[in-house]
Design a protein around this motif. Structure first.
Motif, PDB file in Angstrom:
ATOM      1  N   PRO A 179       0.842  -1.207   0.000  1.00  0.00           N
ATOM      2  CA  PRO A 179       0.000   0.000   0.000  1.00  0.00           C
ATOM      3  C   PRO A 179       0.875   1.254   0.000  1.00  0.00           C
ATOM      4  CG  PRO A 179       0.068  -0.984   2.187  1.00  0.00           C
ATOM      5  CD  PRO A 179       0.761  -1.944   1.267  1.00  0.00           C
ATOM      6  N   PRO A 180       0.398   2.345  -0.563  1.00  0.00           N
ATOM      7  CA  PRO A 180       1.161   3.598  -0.529  1.00  0.00           C
ATOM      8  C   PRO A 180       1.318   4.104   0.904  1.00  0.00           C
ATOM      9  CG  PRO A 180      -1.050   3.976  -1.361  1.00  0.00           C
ATOM     10  CD  PRO A 180      -0.885   2.499  -1.254  1.00  0.00           C
ATOM     11  N   ARG A 181       2.355   4.870   1.127  1.00  0.00           N
ATOM     12  CA  ARG A 181       2.658   5.377   2.463  1.00  0.00           C
ATOM     13  C   ARG A 181       2.654   6.908   2.443  1.00  0.00           C
ATOM     14  NH1 ARG A 181       7.681   1.567   4.433  1.00  0.00           N
ATOM     15  NH2 ARG A 181       7.188   2.551   6.429  1.00  0.00           N
ATOM     16  N   PRO A 182       2.344   7.521   3.590  1.00  0.00           N
ATOM     17  CA  PRO A 182       2.260   8.993   3.623  1.00  0.00           C
ATOM     18  C   PRO A 182       3.634   9.643   3.690  1.00  0.00           C
ATOM     19  CG  PRO A 182       1.832   8.107   5.796  1.00  0.00           C
ATOM     20  CD  PRO A 182       1.998   6.918   4.893  1.00  0.00           C
ATOM     21  N   GLN A 183       3.794  10.709   2.957  1.00  0.00           N
ATOM     22  CA  GLN A 183       5.000  11.529   3.001  1.00  0.00           C
ATOM     23  C   GLN A 183       4.624  12.930   3.475  1.00  0.00           C
ATOM     24  OE1 GLN A 183       6.493  11.539  -1.012  1.00  0.00           O
ATOM     25  NE2 GLN A 183       7.644   9.638  -0.748  1.00  0.00           N
ATOM     26  N   GLU A 212       4.534   7.880  11.396  1.00  0.00           N
ATOM     27  CA  GLU A 212       3.843   7.565  10.147  1.00  0.00           C
ATOM     28  C   GLU A 212       2.384   7.188  10.368  1.00  0.00           C
ATOM     29  OE1 GLU A 212       4.167   4.483   6.328  1.00  0.00           O
ATOM     30  OE2 GLU A 212       5.642   4.389   7.945  1.00  0.00           O
ATOM     31  N   ALA A 213       2.100   6.414  11.407  1.00  0.00           N
ATOM     32  CA  ALA A 213       0.725   5.981  11.654  1.00  0.00           C
ATOM     33  C   ALA A 213      -0.200   7.169  11.890  1.00  0.00           C
ATOM     34  CB  ALA A 213       0.679   5.034  12.854  1.00  0.00           C
ATOM     35  N   ILE A 249      10.474   9.050   9.718  1.00  0.00           N
ATOM     36  CA  ILE A 249       9.018   8.907   9.626  1.00  0.00           C
ATOM     37  C   ILE A 249       8.669   7.533   9.061  1.00  0.00           C
ATOM     38  CG2 ILE A 249       6.925   9.808   8.551  1.00  0.00           C
ATOM     39  CD1 ILE A 249       8.102  12.593   8.736  1.00  0.00           C
ATOM     40  N   TRP A 250       9.415   7.096   8.045  1.00  0.00           N
ATOM     41  CA  TRP A 250       9.325   5.704   7.592  1.00  0.00           C
ATOM     42  C   TRP A 250      10.430   4.939   8.323  1.00  0.00           C
ATOM     43  CZ3 TRP A 250       8.636   5.615   1.499  1.00  0.00           C
ATOM     44  CH2 TRP A 250       7.421   6.251   1.181  1.00  0.00           C
TER      45      TRP A 250
END
Length: 374
Positions: A141-145, A165-166, A296-297
């Protein structure tokens, strides 16, 4: 919602869309801890403004008291750093520990999203391609930046660099495509009660009408010490406590023919060392050591950090243009950031943030500066 124009416009933008929307106001500071009374308290005016905007927009709103969480997770750790002579940034840890921490934990549904009036942006992206995920690439799944907003003059992503990140995945930043002037104009066009309200500045618990030293002196016992000329070793004055000055600050010593600036603080000797002029070599450093670093990741740091390092952009104060730097991870787990050009007025306790162009990668607390030009 904070009671300011930015969060008010954010609420209006979302209210005009198909959201199941409600507002929440955080009370983070209890003035009864200082004076024993809530009379004249600034948060009451903020709460009244939030309610006025919500009544106009037809939104349900509630106040959540997070003053205890703020005290234990943000204020007490900051006091320890101030007392030790460092320069913490409580606003960064407020976002991590309170707004996107304790408040988000209280959201009734895990499907809830938290929208704020920050000038920041968020994009969704696939994780980086690697040997381990080569054959499954595209299935993740894509992850937030966390990204910089359109209005760089109001950019607040520095303050959000510690948000995990969550929490970032459940965040909305509706002001990302707008300039501050546009936000103010929208508020006036819509007749929002906060349209002409001035911006709040400074640390939230200190407020704008009090002096920082007077406020902190209520919590940290005075510990006077010498102010020493770094070049000649002569005592030039006295300070009330290491917290009263930060690196690079004009020391404002009376009777000097030239302005003196803080170049060093020695907690063991309880001494502050100053140098003449704002461009003195002792005010500059070539690299910094950063502790408690968080990407963050977390599981996908940039390539090269365990070797020659990752070249990116570094920011160690909110109101500064990010500068080129290389980040490396040492064998002991600490992080070293080397600047392409020596930087002035870098203080321990400040938060160093790393960027890949406009993509915020993570941050940590500066514990040491190295390579003074003096």
């Amino acid at each position: 919602m904070s009671g300011g124009v930015d969060s008010s416009v954010t609420a209006k933008l979302l209210a005009d869309q198909d959201y199941d929307l409600s507002a929440v106001f955080m009370r983070n500071w209890d003035t009864r801890d200082e004076s024993g009374t809530d009379s004249g308290c600034e948060w009451k005016k903020d709460w009244e403004d939030v309610q006025r905007v919500c009544r106009m927009l037809g939104l349900k709103c509630e106040m959540v008291d997070l003053s205890r969480e703020y005290w234990t997770r943000v204020f007490e750790p900051a006091l320890d750093l101030w007392e030790a002579g460092s320069t913490p940034n409580p606003d960064i840890w407020c976002n991590k520990e309170v707004k996107f921490g304790a408040l988000m934990d209280r959201l009734t549904s895990k499907n809830s999203w938290l929208a704020t009036g920050h000038y920041a942006d968020k994009k969704w992206a696939l994780p980086p391609l690697s040997v381990s995920n080569l054959f499954a690439y595209g299935k993740f799944p894509p992850r937030p930046q966390l990204r910089r907003p359109l209005d760089r003059s109001k950019d607040q992503t520095y303050y959000l660099a510690a948000v995990p990140e969550a929490s970032l995945a459940r965040a909305l930043f509706p002001l990302a495509p707008y300039k501050k002037t546009e936000v103010r104009a929208m508020a006036q066009k819509w007749g929002l009660p906060t349209a002409s309200r001035e911006e709040s500045m400074g640390i939230c618990f200190v407020g704008e009408k009090r002096k920082f030293d007077d406020f902190i002196a209520q919590y940290i016992p005075p510990k006077p010490g010498p102010i020493i000329d770094l070049e000649g070793g002569r005592i030039l004055g006295r300070h009330p406590g290491l917290y009263s000055y930060t690196i690079g600050q004009n020391a404002r010593i009376k009777g000097m023919h030239q302005k003196m600036f803080v170049a060093k603080k020695d907690p063991k000797e309880n001494a502050i060392y100053v140098v003449p002029g704002p461009e003195h070599p002792a005010l500059y450093c070539a690299s910094i050591t950063v502790d408690k670093w968080k990407w963050i990741w977390e599981d996908a740091p940039p390539t090269g950090i365990d070797g020659e390092g990752f070249r990116g952009r570094v920011q160690y104060r909110h109101r500064m243009v990010d500068v080129p730097g290389t980040i490396q991870r040492r064998a002991d787990g600490t992080i070293r950031i080397t600047f392409q050009k020596p930087q002035s007025s870098v203080a321990t306790g400040q938060v160093a943030v790393m960027w890949n162009r406009d993509w915020c990668l993570g941050c940590g607390i500066i514990t040491a500066t190295e390579g003074s030009l003096h």
